[in-house]
Design an enzyme around this catalytic site. Sequence first.
Site, short mmCIF file in Angstrom:
data_model
loop_
_atom_site.label_atom_id
_atom_site.label_comp_id
_atom_site.label_asym_id
_atom_site.label_seq_id
_atom_site.Cartn_x
_atom_site.Cartn_y
_atom_site.Cartn_z
N ASP A 30 57.75 23.19 -13.29
CA ASP A 30 59.40 22.94 -12.96
C ASP A 30 59.61 22.58 -11.51
OD1 ASP A 30 59.82 23.53 -15.50
OD2 ASP A 30 60.07 25.66 -14.99
N GLN A 38 53.66 20.79 -16.95
CA GLN A 38 53.24 22.36 -16.22
C GLN A 38 52.82 21.91 -14.83
OE1 GLN A 38 51.42 21.98 -19.84
NE2 GLN A 38 53.59 22.41 -19.81
N GLY A 73 59.26 20.77 -20.14
CA GLY A 73 60.87 20.53 -20.27
C GLY A 73 61.13 19.87 -18.63
N HIS A 74 61.69 18.71 -19.12
CA HIS A 74 61.66 17.87 -17.94
C HIS A 74 63.05 17.15 -17.71
CE1 HIS A 74 57.16 16.95 -17.87
NE2 HIS A 74 57.37 18.25 -17.63
N LYS A 87 58.99 17.43 -11.55
CA LYS A 87 58.18 16.05 -11.62
C LYS A 87 58.78 14.99 -12.31
CE LYS A 87 55.35 18.87 -14.07
NZ LYS A 87 55.88 20.24 -13.71
P1 GDP Z 1 59.62 19.53 -14.18
O1 GDP Z 1 59.52 20.02 -15.32
O2 GDP Z 1 58.66 19.58 -12.88
O3 GDP Z 1 60.14 18.07 -14.37
O4 GDP Z 1 61.03 20.28 -13.69
P2 GDP Z 1 62.20 20.53 -14.44
O5 GDP Z 1 63.05 19.28 -14.79
O6 GDP Z 1 62.04 21.52 -15.45
O7 GDP Z 1 63.02 21.44 -13.22
C1 GDP Z 1 63.68 20.69 -12.31
C2 GDP Z 1 65.28 21.01 -12.04
O8 GDP Z 1 65.80 20.51 -10.85
C3 GDP Z 1 65.87 19.82 -13.23
O9 GDP Z 1 66.98 20.31 -13.59
C4 GDP Z 1 66.34 18.69 -12.29
O10 GDP Z 1 67.50 17.91 -12.66
C5 GDP Z 1 66.65 19.44 -11.03
N1 GDP Z 1 66.31 18.58 -9.80
C6 GDP Z 1 65.50 17.88 -9.47
N2 GDP Z 1 65.51 17.33 -8.00
C7 GDP Z 1 66.33 18.23 -7.52
C8 GDP Z 1 67.03 18.52 -6.30
O11 GDP Z 1 66.31 17.85 -5.35
N3 GDP Z 1 68.04 19.34 -5.95
C9 GDP Z 1 68.54 20.09 -7.04
N4 GDP Z 1 69.23 20.99 -6.82
N5 GDP Z 1 68.00 19.94 -8.26
C10 GDP Z 1 66.83 19.10 -8.71
P1 IMO Z 2 56.84 21.79 -17.00
O1 IMO Z 2 56.15 20.75 -17.52
C1 IMO Z 2 57.14 26.13 -16.32
C2 IMO Z 2 54.57 28.74 -18.63
C3 IMO Z 2 54.94 29.65 -19.47
C4 IMO Z 2 54.23 30.85 -19.49
C5 IMO Z 2 52.71 30.19 -19.50
C6 IMO Z 2 51.94 29.92 -20.53
O2 IMO Z 2 58.35 21.81 -17.48
O3 IMO Z 2 56.81 22.00 -15.69
P2 IMO Z 2 52.35 28.54 -23.07
O4 IMO Z 2 53.84 28.32 -23.91
O5 IMO Z 2 52.33 27.19 -22.38
O6 IMO Z 2 51.27 28.96 -23.43
O7 IMO Z 2 52.95 29.27 -21.71
O8 IMO Z 2 52.99 28.67 -18.81
N1 IMO Z 2 54.91 27.33 -18.90
C7 IMO Z 2 55.72 26.61 -17.99
N2 IMO Z 2 56.29 27.08 -16.83
N3 IMO Z 2 57.20 24.89 -16.45
C8 IMO Z 2 56.53 24.33 -17.70
O9 IMO Z 2 56.46 23.28 -18.06
C9 IMO Z 2 55.79 25.33 -18.49
N4 IMO Z 2 54.78 25.25 -19.61
C10 IMO Z 2 54.63 26.30 -19.84
O10 IMO Z 2 56.28 30.30 -19.12
O11 IMO Z 2 54.28 31.60 -18.38
MG MG Z 3 60.19 21.96 -16.41
#
Ligand code: GDP
Ligand code: IMO
Ligand code: MG
Length: 427
Positions: free
Chosen positions: A13, A223, A40-41, A16
Amino acid sequence: MASTCVVGLQWGDEAKGKIVDLLTADHHVVVRYNGGANAGHTVVRDGKTYKLSLLPTGILSPHMQAVIGNGVVVNPVRFLEEVGTLRAAGIAVGAHNLVVSDHAHVIFPYHVEEEIRGAGAAIGTTGRGIGPCYADKVARSTGIRVGELLHPDRLRERLRQVVPRKNLILHALSASAKIFDADALCDEYLGHAQAMRPFIKDTMRLLHQALRDNKRLLFEAAQGSLLDVDHGTYPFVTSSNSSTAGVWSGSGVPARHLTRVVGVIKAYTTRVGQGPFPTELNDGPDGLGEKIRKTGREYGTVTGRPRRCGWFDAVAVRYTAALGGVDELAVMLLDVLGDLDELRICPAYELDGERVTDFPADAYLLERCQPVYESLSGWKVDVGDARKPGDLPGAARKYVDRLIELIGLPVTIISVGPDREQTILCS
Ligand code: GDP
Ligand code: IMO
Ligand code: MG
């Protein structure tokens, strides 16, 4: 030809998705090489929010060819759902711009049941059947690949072998576990297979052809590297190689084609699920951890769980940056820290009275590490409108400079909000 990998350097999270979306402009093909619908992106462009899980984020850009590589585990139901959701949001998705490897493994409902009834809770997994599916892949006798969905007799024979064994295990795990019927499951999955048929390809050959055609590939990790099954905080990890280590095995493209590795970091740290987290701010409902969670909207995209929040851990990121062969850093969510008086960064740990700067990736050692902190002053300004480094207040620049110093890599992108526009490119 130049290829790039975008990889998370913390526990996932790191945002990316936003960086992949930005970099699509310079690339032709986007490749997911690990994980599944546990990712989840979230991407925000032109005020519209898109959420991706199994499909590569890069598919949002119409010129991109999206590839789900052999290293991914594919739940056909979720795959078809996500294609439908994107189409409903006006994104063109079809066999012309999305392919799935015939060597990727299939997640069946018994995998989800096995996870729920088995070790899922102790690790805090996402409940998507990821671990059991990868376990079957490695076990060989119980793994089923996407290509097998296209051979009805073969699929039926395999499910008739596998399902009774699964039922035995499930029943032993819990008397109330769901039990499956091989033929009914086969009929259902043959239906999904028909819908998936146009997407299923030999993606390794396709990617090698793309390289010969001088196409630029963009590898999109799911991840974070600290969740890598070999190099992360084992056993509190996911079941794939989520660092750049997964690129070669998960796509069939030799890693030497990577000419640029962008390591994505949050300006602080989060973690979802169980496992050690030395810089966690476990300071109650009125504490800084909760403040960061609220400001950063730190709730999991997949499960909605509150993410654990804490200070930036330079020990961990130095380790993952070295592991991943990272060339440059993207610092994300800097705006979230805008309201704090004082900030902390962890340059070292203390373990049994000794100062430690080499990250101990074993969970049983890491959980005994105490963070050593240095303190920096906050900037107390909303930086959401900053568009160049000079727009940032001095204290924010100092904070980023300290990250650069501690990790030993340049920062080329700073993100100050979720929208595509809220980005600072540093030259
Ligand atoms: P990923 O799994 O690495 O793609 O990251 P996620 O999408 O799960 O989590 C990142 C969250 O931060 C998302 O809800 C984005 O919309 C949000 N986000 C991305 N860049 C920024 C930022 O610079 N500031 C803030 N406040 N939110 C951001
Ligand atoms: P993105 O791509 C954050 C964590 C789960 C758990 C561990 C193992 O959005 O960065 P799993 O279901 O993969 O066997 O769970 O990994 N986990 C993540 N944490 N971002 C993710 O993906 C994750 N995908 C798995 O919370 O601790
Ligand atoms: Mg994510």
